[in-house]
Design an enzyme around this catalytic site. Structure first.
Site, mmCIF file in Angstrom:
data_model
loop_
_atom_site.group_PDB
_atom_site.id
_atom_site.type_symbol
_atom_site.label_atom_id
_atom_site.label_comp_id
_atom_site.label_asym_id
_atom_site.label_seq_id
_atom_site.Cartn_x
_atom_site.Cartn_y
_atom_site.Cartn_z
ATOM 1 N N HIS A 1 35.275 54.268 39.895
ATOM 2 C CA HIS A 1 36.249 55.368 39.878
ATOM 3 C C HIS A 1 36.639 55.691 38.438
ATOM 4 O O HIS A 1 36.243 55.006 37.496
ATOM 5 C CB HIS A 1 37.430 55.108 40.795
ATOM 6 C CG HIS A 1 38.293 53.957 40.386
ATOM 7 N ND1 HIS A 1 39.145 54.012 39.309
ATOM 8 C CD2 HIS A 1 38.421 52.727 40.917
ATOM 9 C CE1 HIS A 1 39.762 52.869 39.197
ATOM 10 N NE2 HIS A 1 39.341 52.068 40.159
ATOM 11 N N HIS B 1 37.736 53.113 35.821
ATOM 12 C CA HIS B 1 36.729 52.242 35.206
ATOM 13 C C HIS B 1 36.135 52.880 33.963
ATOM 14 O O HIS B 1 35.718 52.188 33.041
ATOM 15 C CB HIS B 1 35.588 51.941 36.195
ATOM 16 C CG HIS B 1 36.045 51.229 37.423
ATOM 17 N ND1 HIS B 1 35.569 51.533 38.664
ATOM 18 C CD2 HIS B 1 36.957 50.245 37.599
ATOM 19 C CE1 HIS B 1 36.161 50.757 39.552
ATOM 20 N NE2 HIS B 1 37.000 49.972 38.931
ATOM 21 N N CYS C 1 48.351 38.179 47.013
ATOM 22 C CA CYS C 1 47.838 39.544 47.231
ATOM 23 C C CYS C 1 46.335 39.519 46.992
ATOM 24 O O CYS C 1 45.884 39.191 45.879
ATOM 25 C CB CYS C 1 48.485 40.548 46.285
ATOM 26 S SG CYS C 1 47.625 42.144 46.342
ATOM 27 N N CYS D 1 45.127 42.096 44.268
ATOM 28 C CA CYS D 1 45.265 41.629 42.877
ATOM 29 C C CYS D 1 44.528 40.309 42.672
ATOM 30 O O CYS D 1 44.346 39.880 41.543
ATOM 31 C CB CYS D 1 46.719 41.385 42.501
ATOM 32 S SG CYS D 1 47.815 42.781 42.626
ATOM 33 N N CYS E 1 52.533 44.450 48.248
ATOM 34 C CA CYS E 1 52.100 44.751 46.885
ATOM 35 C C CYS E 1 52.182 46.261 46.634
ATOM 36 O O CYS E 1 51.553 47.039 47.349
ATOM 37 C CB CYS E 1 50.671 44.258 46.665
ATOM 38 S SG CYS E 1 50.016 44.814 45.079
ATOM 39 N N HIS F 1 48.636 47.744 45.856
ATOM 40 C CA HIS F 1 47.629 47.815 46.917
ATOM 41 C C HIS F 1 48.198 48.216 48.274
ATOM 42 O O HIS F 1 47.462 48.336 49.246
ATOM 43 C CB HIS F 1 46.855 46.487 46.991
ATOM 44 C CG HIS F 1 46.109 46.215 45.724
ATOM 45 N ND1 HIS F 1 46.620 45.445 44.713
ATOM 46 C CD2 HIS F 1 44.926 46.697 45.284
ATOM 47 C CE1 HIS F 1 45.776 45.433 43.701
ATOM 48 N NE2 HIS F 1 44.750 46.177 44.006
ATOM 49 N N LYS G 1 49.801 57.814 40.812
ATOM 50 C CA LYS G 1 48.766 56.800 40.802
ATOM 51 C C LYS G 1 47.698 57.218 41.820
ATOM 52 O O LYS G 1 48.036 57.731 42.884
ATOM 53 C CB LYS G 1 49.409 55.484 41.244
ATOM 54 C CG LYS G 1 48.595 54.278 40.952
ATOM 55 C CD LYS G 1 49.378 53.047 41.420
ATOM 56 C CE LYS G 1 48.447 51.957 41.863
ATOM 57 N NZ LYS G 1 47.542 51.410 40.912
ATOM 58 N N LYS H 1 43.743 55.916 47.739
ATOM 59 C CA LYS H 1 43.008 56.496 48.873
ATOM 60 C C LYS H 1 43.983 57.040 49.901
ATOM 61 O O LYS H 1 43.756 58.072 50.509
ATOM 62 C CB LYS H 1 42.113 55.432 49.502
ATOM 63 C CG LYS H 1 40.850 55.234 48.689
ATOM 64 C CD LYS H 1 39.855 54.364 49.417
ATOM 65 C CE LYS H 1 38.773 53.913 48.448
ATOM 66 N NZ LYS H 1 38.374 52.545 48.621
HETATM 67 N N1 MSP Z 1 37.666 42.584 38.072
HETATM 68 C C1 MSP Z 1 38.894 42.749 37.389
HETATM 69 C C2 MSP Z 1 38.697 42.654 35.887
HETATM 70 C C3 MSP Z 1 38.136 41.363 35.390
HETATM 71 S S1 MSP Z 1 37.957 41.356 33.665
HETATM 72 C C4 MSP Z 1 37.588 39.787 33.305
HETATM 73 C C5 MSP Z 1 39.523 44.109 37.725
HETATM 74 N N2 MSP Z 1 38.690 45.037 38.216
HETATM 75 S S2 MSP Z 1 39.165 46.515 38.617
HETATM 76 O O1 MSP Z 1 37.988 47.133 39.152
HETATM 77 O O2 MSP Z 1 40.312 46.486 39.439
HETATM 78 O O3 MSP Z 1 39.574 47.217 37.266
HETATM 79 C C6 MSP Z 1 38.659 47.335 36.196
HETATM 80 C C7 MSP Z 1 39.289 48.094 35.036
HETATM 81 O O4 MSP Z 1 39.577 49.436 35.451
HETATM 82 C C8 MSP Z 1 40.616 47.504 34.559
HETATM 83 O O5 MSP Z 1 40.672 47.522 33.144
HETATM 84 C C9 MSP Z 1 41.635 48.452 35.132
HETATM 85 O O6 MSP Z 1 42.815 48.536 34.376
HETATM 86 C C10 MSP Z 1 40.884 49.749 35.041
HETATM 87 N N3 MSP Z 1 41.468 50.745 35.917
HETATM 88 C C11 MSP Z 1 41.494 50.749 37.278
HETATM 89 N N4 MSP Z 1 42.172 51.866 37.689
HETATM 90 C C12 MSP Z 1 42.595 52.582 36.627
HETATM 91 C C13 MSP Z 1 43.197 53.844 36.429
HETATM 92 N N5 MSP Z 1 43.603 54.612 37.411
HETATM 93 N N6 MSP Z 1 43.298 54.281 35.144
HETATM 94 C C14 MSP Z 1 42.829 53.572 34.066
HETATM 95 N N7 MSP Z 1 42.240 52.393 34.231
HETATM 96 C C15 MSP Z 1 42.286 51.780 35.464
HETATM 97 O O7 MSP Z 1 40.712 44.276 37.500
#
Ligand code: MSP
Length: 471
Positions: free
Chosen positions: A18, A21, A124, A127, A143, A146, A293, A296
């Site tokens: 998404h 990422h 959670c 998280c 949470c 989530h 934020k 879904k």
């Molecule tokens: N798997 C863990 C990270 C482990 S690192 C050793 C995780 N994964 S995640 O898929 O939830 O998030 C991955 C990255 O995407 C994180 O840096 C997270 O902050 C970022 N983002 C997820 N949603 C986001 C937004 N809506 N906006 C900006 N970044 C966000 O956490």
């Protein structure tokens, strides 16, 4: 010339990539390209986080073997990163046999700081962490990230004695030895560190099967965060390879929601291993959708592929690196996105390139050999402080300045009056200013920057179709 190691958070593969990422990848890519411009050797890690309950649950829900499920999704993530023009050097999957073996070795090296104990608390799965009773109460039992109720778990787990390292971590954060950016997050992390209990770092196999087995105890699987955080060094070959050429990382890019893991557990692990701490933790804000934020259930999730397809890669990087502030939460809307493309990228930069190239071709302007100058100090200061959206603004102000200069200098009048020498000097100055600016733009817009360089190399030929066509 320095060796620079840059890392990105590894996303969970329990769904399609998404927009959030994209932030880690794009910011780290800017960092990597900037250091390459400076002449540094860059190593740049990306990867996927493939263990843990939520991935296992999702695969079960879909009724597919979990390994197949993560294989398929990891591929999607690799394609996604490539589609963003991100040029990483190393990709790690936490289900790689090499990574898993190295994780077990890391566990063994940390064993004097690990003990077994019984724990009961609120968990959670989203998280993948326990929350305190206070947090559970404050959040009314669910949470907020989530939107799911916390689960009451009672388990016998292994614990990592964070308390062994608290003083050193506090000192590293306070002194800036491990710099936390933005600055205001530093106080937040120091407070969390003080409150932080020892962390549970395993789950019984009865609760979680999909993970790295704890060495010497078949009844337990490693906590997903211990496994995931290790990726930053296992990908370099730790422990069997001496990683001193690359470690400590110059910068680790993470979202603000996961900074706590990187500012507390990760440094504790590194200290336990006798390794230095990362030099900088850069925590970016969240991308919001229509001011909220993305979720879904609200139905406001923005699909990055759709965004990419709308106006192409340069537009994507332009918006997410300039209009989305590097540190603060910022909003994405389709209206803002379309306006930024049309009014800024196409109008300011696209038209500038077209105008200059057309004038140069028409008047047979010869540039001679162009040697890129040193990058401006103001720009470097912003880049060195990871103020990427501001550095991008600075470069863009130069684009706008060149546009104003063209209007003031009116090269077309010089051509009309046959003032050939003046015209040559004026055009050379304008084009060189553009190429100087293009250098500053190149970490942000590598594709466009490459095209601009090609247009003004040797014989100047305007592009047949504008760089950013009207849509
Ligand atoms: N798997 C863990 C990270 C482990 S690192 C050793 C995780 N994964 S995640 O898929 O939830 O998030 C991955 C990255 O995407 C994180 O840096 C997270 O902050 C970022 N983002 C997820 N949603 C986001 C937004 N809506 N906006 C900006 N970044 C966000 O956490």
């Amino acid at each position: 010339m320095k060796n620079i190691y840059i890392t990105t958070a590894i996303p969970y593969v329990n769904g399609a990539p998404h927009i959030g990422h994209a932030m880690d990848y794009c910011l780290a890519d800017v960092c990597a390209r900037y250091h390459t411009l400076l002449g540094d050797n860059v190593r740049f890690q990306a990867g996927t986080d493939e263990h843990g309950n939520k991935i296992d649950l999702k695969a079960r829900e879909l009724n597919v073997p979990v390994q197949d499920y993560v294989d398929k999704n990891a591929k999607k993530f690799q394609e996604f990163v490539a589609g963003l023009g991100v040029e990483y050097t190393d990709f790690v999957r936490t289900t790689d046999a090499g990574h898993m073996r190295r994780c077990q070795e890391i566990w063994q090296k940390l064993s004097e700081h690990i003990y077994k104990a019984k724990y009961e608390g609120w968990y959670c799965t989203g998280c993948e962490r326990y929350v305190t009773d206070k947090e559970c109460e404050e959040n009314h039992g669910a949470c907020p990230d989530h939107q799911k109720p916390y689960e009451r778990l009672s388990e016998e787990n292994y614990y990592f004695r964070i308390s062994d390292f608290k003083d050193k971590i506090r000192e590293a954060i306070s002194s800036g030895e491990m710099l936390i950016l933005p600055d205001y997050r530093r106080t937040e992390m120091l407070k969390l560190l003080d409150e932080s209990p020892d962390v549970s770092i395993s789950r019984p196999v009865t609760q979680l099967k999909w993970g790295v087995p704890v060495p010497g105890d078949e009844s337990q699987v490693m906590y997903v965060w211990l496994d995931a955080l290790s990726n930053y060094i296992t990908v370099l070959g730790y422990p069997e390879i001496d990683i001193a050429d690359w470690w400590p990382a110059e910068a680790e890019f993470v979202g603000k929601d996961i900074l706590r893991f990187h500012a507390i557990i990760w440094p504790a692990m590194l200290l336990g291993l006798g390794l230095p701490l990362p030099r900088t933790l850069v925590s970016h804000g969240m991308v919001l959708s229509n001011g909220q934020k993305m979720s879904k259930s609200i139905g406001n999730v923005v699909d990055p592929v759709e965004v990419l397809n709308r106006h192409g890669l340069d537009a994507f990087r332009y918006f997410f690196l300039k209009h989305i502030d590097t540190f603060q939460d910022s909003d994405f809307t389709w209206e803002k996105y379309d306006a930024a493309y049309a009014n800024e990228l196409a109008n300011d930069l696209g038209n500038l390139v077209q105008r200059l190239a057309t004038l140069a071709q028409k008047n047979h302007i010869e540039l001679g050999e162009y040697v890129a100058p040193k990058l401006p100090e103001e720009y470097c200061a912003l880049m060195d402080n990871y103020e990427y959206s501001k550095a991008f603004d600075y470069a863009w102000e130069q684009v706008q300045k060149i546009n104003r200069n063209i209007d003031e200098l009116k090269p077309w009048s010089l051509a009309k009056n046959c003032e050939t020498e003046k015209l040559q000097a004026c055009m050379t100055k304008l084009i060189c200013d553009l190429l100087d600016t293009n250098q500053m733009l190149s970490p942000f817009l590598p594709t466009a920057a490459k095209k601009i360089t090609a247009i003004f190399a040797d014989q100047i030929v305007p592009p047949e179709t504008p760089l950013f066509p009207k849509q």
